[in-house]
Design a protein around this motif. Structure first.
Motif, PDB file in Angstrom:
ATOM      1  N   TYR A  35      77.474 -17.695  52.233  1.00 48.32           N
ATOM      2  CA  TYR A  35      77.005 -18.387  51.046  1.00 48.32           C
ATOM      3  C   TYR A  35      77.252 -19.878  51.221  1.00 48.32           C
ATOM      4  O   TYR A  35      78.336 -20.286  51.638  1.00 48.32           O
ATOM      5  CB  TYR A  35      77.761 -17.917  49.798  1.00 48.32           C
ATOM      6  N   GLY A  36      76.263 -20.685  50.878  1.00 46.24           N
ATOM      7  CA  GLY A  36      76.416 -22.131  50.870  1.00 46.24           C
ATOM      8  C   GLY A  36      76.338 -22.636  49.443  1.00 46.24           C
ATOM      9  O   GLY A  36      75.554 -22.127  48.634  1.00 46.24           O
ATOM     10  N   VAL A  37      77.158 -23.644  49.140  1.00 50.05           N
ATOM     11  CA  VAL A  37      77.170 -24.232  47.798  1.00 50.05           C
ATOM     12  C   VAL A  37      77.109 -25.748  47.952  1.00 50.05           C
ATOM     13  O   VAL A  37      77.894 -26.333  48.694  1.00 50.05           O
ATOM     14  CB  VAL A  37      78.455 -23.849  47.025  1.00 50.05           C
ATOM     15  N   ASP A  38      76.166 -26.369  47.269  1.00 51.08           N
ATOM     16  CA  ASP A  38      76.044 -27.827  47.313  1.00 51.08           C
ATOM     17  C   ASP A  38      75.312 -28.285  46.057  1.00 51.08           C
ATOM     18  O   ASP A  38      74.573 -27.512  45.443  1.00 51.08           O
ATOM     19  CB  ASP A  38      75.262 -28.269  48.556  1.00 51.08           C
ATOM     20  N   LEU A  39      75.516 -29.555  45.698  1.00 49.65           N
ATOM     21  CA  LEU A  39      74.785 -30.134  44.574  1.00 49.65           C
ATOM     22  C   LEU A  39      73.322 -30.352  44.947  1.00 49.65           C
ATOM     23  O   LEU A  39      72.469 -30.456  44.074  1.00 49.65           O
ATOM     24  CB  LEU A  39      75.417 -31.468  44.156  1.00 49.65           C
ATOM     25  N   SER A  40      73.039 -30.429  46.233  1.00 52.91           N
ATOM     26  CA  SER A  40      71.681 -30.645  46.729  1.00 52.91           C
ATOM     27  C   SER A  40      71.007 -29.319  47.051  1.00 52.91           C
ATOM     28  O   SER A  40      71.669 -28.336  47.360  1.00 52.91           O
ATOM     29  CB  SER A  40      71.716 -31.482  48.009  1.00 52.91           C
ATOM     30  N   PRO A  41      69.674 -29.326  47.016  1.00 55.01           N
ATOM     31  CA  PRO A  41      68.950 -28.117  47.431  1.00 55.01           C
ATOM     32  C   PRO A  41      69.254 -27.773  48.883  1.00 55.01           C
ATOM     33  O   PRO A  41      69.730 -28.610  49.649  1.00 55.01           O
ATOM     34  CB  PRO A  41      67.476 -28.510  47.278  1.00 55.01           C
ATOM     35  N   LYS A  42      68.947 -26.555  49.253  1.00 50.08           N
ATOM     36  CA  LYS A  42      69.197 -26.112  50.625  1.00 50.08           C
ATOM     37  C   LYS A  42      68.435 -27.004  51.603  1.00 50.08           C
ATOM     38  O   LYS A  42      67.393 -27.565  51.264  1.00 50.08           O
ATOM     39  CB  LYS A  42      68.808 -24.651  50.799  1.00 50.08           C
ATOM     40  N   PRO A  43      68.955 -27.143  52.816  1.00 53.57           N
ATOM     41  CA  PRO A  43      68.242 -27.926  53.836  1.00 53.57           C
ATOM     42  C   PRO A  43      66.839 -27.353  54.071  1.00 53.57           C
ATOM     43  O   PRO A  43      66.627 -26.142  53.940  1.00 53.57           O
ATOM     44  CB  PRO A  43      69.108 -27.749  55.084  1.00 53.57           C
ATOM     45  N   ASN A  44      65.891 -28.227  54.409  1.00 49.27           N
ATOM     46  CA  ASN A  44      64.498 -27.802  54.598  1.00 49.27           C
ATOM     47  C   ASN A  44      64.340 -26.688  55.617  1.00 49.27           C
ATOM     48  O   ASN A  44      63.481 -25.832  55.482  1.00 49.27           O
ATOM     49  CB  ASN A  44      63.632 -28.995  55.014  1.00 49.27           C
ATOM     50  N   TRP A  45      65.149 -26.709  56.641  1.00 51.53           N
ATOM     51  CA  TRP A  45      65.007 -25.722  57.721  1.00 51.53           C
ATOM     52  C   TRP A  45      65.555 -24.349  57.345  1.00 51.53           C
ATOM     53  O   TRP A  45      65.237 -23.354  57.969  1.00 51.53           O
ATOM     54  CB  TRP A  45      65.705 -26.199  58.997  1.00 51.53           C
ATOM     55  N   LEU A  46      66.396 -24.292  56.302  1.00 52.30           N
ATOM     56  CA  LEU A  46      67.101 -23.056  55.961  1.00 52.30           C
ATOM     57  C   LEU A  46      66.221 -22.117  55.143  1.00 52.30           C
ATOM     58  O   LEU A  46      65.763 -22.463  54.065  1.00 52.30           O
ATOM     59  CB  LEU A  46      68.376 -23.377  55.174  1.00 52.30           C
ATOM     60  N   THR A  47      65.986 -20.946  55.674  1.00 54.12           N
ATOM     61  CA  THR A  47      65.318 -19.900  54.908  1.00 54.12           C
ATOM     62  C   THR A  47      66.385 -18.876  54.539  1.00 54.12           C
ATOM     63  O   THR A  47      67.142 -18.426  55.391  1.00 54.12           O
ATOM     64  CB  THR A  47      64.202 -19.217  55.731  1.00 54.12           C
ATOM     65  N   GLU A  48      66.444 -18.586  53.261  1.00 56.48           N
ATOM     66  CA  GLU A  48      67.458 -17.624  52.833  1.00 56.48           C
ATOM     67  C   GLU A  48      67.123 -16.251  53.389  1.00 56.48           C
ATOM     68  O   GLU A  48      65.959 -15.914  53.588  1.00 56.48           O
ATOM     69  CB  GLU A  48      67.556 -17.609  51.314  1.00 56.48           C
ATOM     70  N   SER A  49      68.149 -15.517  53.678  1.00 57.94           N
ATOM     71  CA  SER A  49      67.981 -14.192  54.264  1.00 57.94           C
ATOM     72  C   SER A  49      68.949 -13.236  53.600  1.00 57.94           C
ATOM     73  O   SER A  49      69.702 -13.616  52.703  1.00 57.94           O
ATOM     74  CB  SER A  49      68.247 -14.264  55.768  1.00 57.94           C
ATOM     75  N   MET A  50      68.956 -12.029  54.085  1.00 59.10           N
ATOM     76  CA  MET A  50      69.920 -11.049  53.590  1.00 59.10           C
ATOM     77  C   MET A  50      71.341 -11.496  53.923  1.00 59.10           C
ATOM     78  O   MET A  50      72.281 -11.144  53.233  1.00 59.10           O
ATOM     79  CB  MET A  50      69.656  -9.680  54.216  1.00 59.10           C
ATOM     80  N   ASN A  51      71.489 -12.297  54.976  1.00 54.39           N
ATOM     81  CA  ASN A  51      72.821 -12.681  55.441  1.00 54.39           C
ATOM     82  C   ASN A  51      73.270 -14.060  54.949  1.00 54.39           C
ATOM     83  O   ASN A  51      74.417 -14.417  55.162  1.00 54.39           O
ATOM     84  CB  ASN A  51      72.867 -12.662  56.968  1.00 54.39           C
ATOM     85  N   TRP A  52      72.387 -14.860  54.352  1.00 59.83           N
ATOM     86  CA  TRP A  52      72.788 -16.190  53.905  1.00 59.83           C
ATOM     87  C   TRP A  52      72.063 -16.560  52.623  1.00 59.83           C
ATOM     88  O   TRP A  52      70.847 -16.423  52.522  1.00 59.83           O
ATOM     89  CB  TRP A  52      72.491 -17.253  54.966  1.00 59.83           C
ATOM     90  N   LYS A  53      72.835 -17.047  51.639  1.00 58.79           N
ATOM     91  CA  LYS A  53      72.268 -17.505  50.375  1.00 58.79           C
ATOM     92  C   LYS A  53      72.822 -18.888  50.065  1.00 58.79           C
ATOM     93  O   LYS A  53      73.980 -19.172  50.345  1.00 58.79           O
ATOM     94  CB  LYS A  53      72.607 -16.529  49.249  1.00 58.79           C
ATOM     95  N   HIS A  54      71.980 -19.717  49.472  1.00 57.97           N
ATOM     96  CA  HIS A  54      72.383 -21.080  49.111  1.00 57.97           C
ATOM     97  C   HIS A  54      72.290 -21.225  47.596  1.00 57.97           C
ATOM     98  O   HIS A  54      71.300 -20.831  46.991  1.00 57.97           O
ATOM     99  CB  HIS A  54      71.456 -22.095  49.785  1.00 57.97           C
TER     100      HIS A  54
END
Length: 123
Positions: A35-54
């Protein structure tokens, strides 16, 4: 990470996502959750998957909410964290607040790592 063998990784502060690239690669190849947490939206290259959520959120507010509700903002049940990576403002007081909020959410055998040296308090 291989020694710790985390099944849950949380990164506070993703920004451009350089560290996130390593974590998403690890979670995909080791069938664990990140899991990623930030005040900014996820990086452009990052596509959420079953293994990673932002999640776009203030990390301290989110940690407090998770502690009370035992779930992530998307409704996913919360599991204790095995590896917490703090890479936000690096300001001493803010990092202390993060540690106060998130430490109780880390497994007793888990680890907490910061992305940059934390400054010392001036007394």
């Amino acid at each position: 990470m291989e020694l710790l063998q985390p099944s849950v990784i949380v990164e506070l502060g993703t920004r451009g996502g350089e560290s996130t690239r390593v974590f998403t690669h690890y979670t995909s190849n080791h069938d664990c959750q990140g899991y990623g947490v930030d005040l900014s939206p996820k990086p452009n290259w990052l596509t959420e998957s079953m293994n990673w959520k932002h999640f776009v959120s203030d990390d301290c507010a989110l940690g407090n909410k998770i502690e009370k509700e035992s779930k992530w903002p998307d409704g996913t049940p919360f599991k204790l964290i095995d590896l917490l990576f703090i890479d936000t403002s690096h300001e001493y007081e803010h990092t202390l607040r993060e540690l106060a909020v998130w430490t109780s959410l880390v497994n007793s055998g888990g680890g907490i790592v910061t992305g940059k040296q934390i400054g010392r308090a001036h007394v």
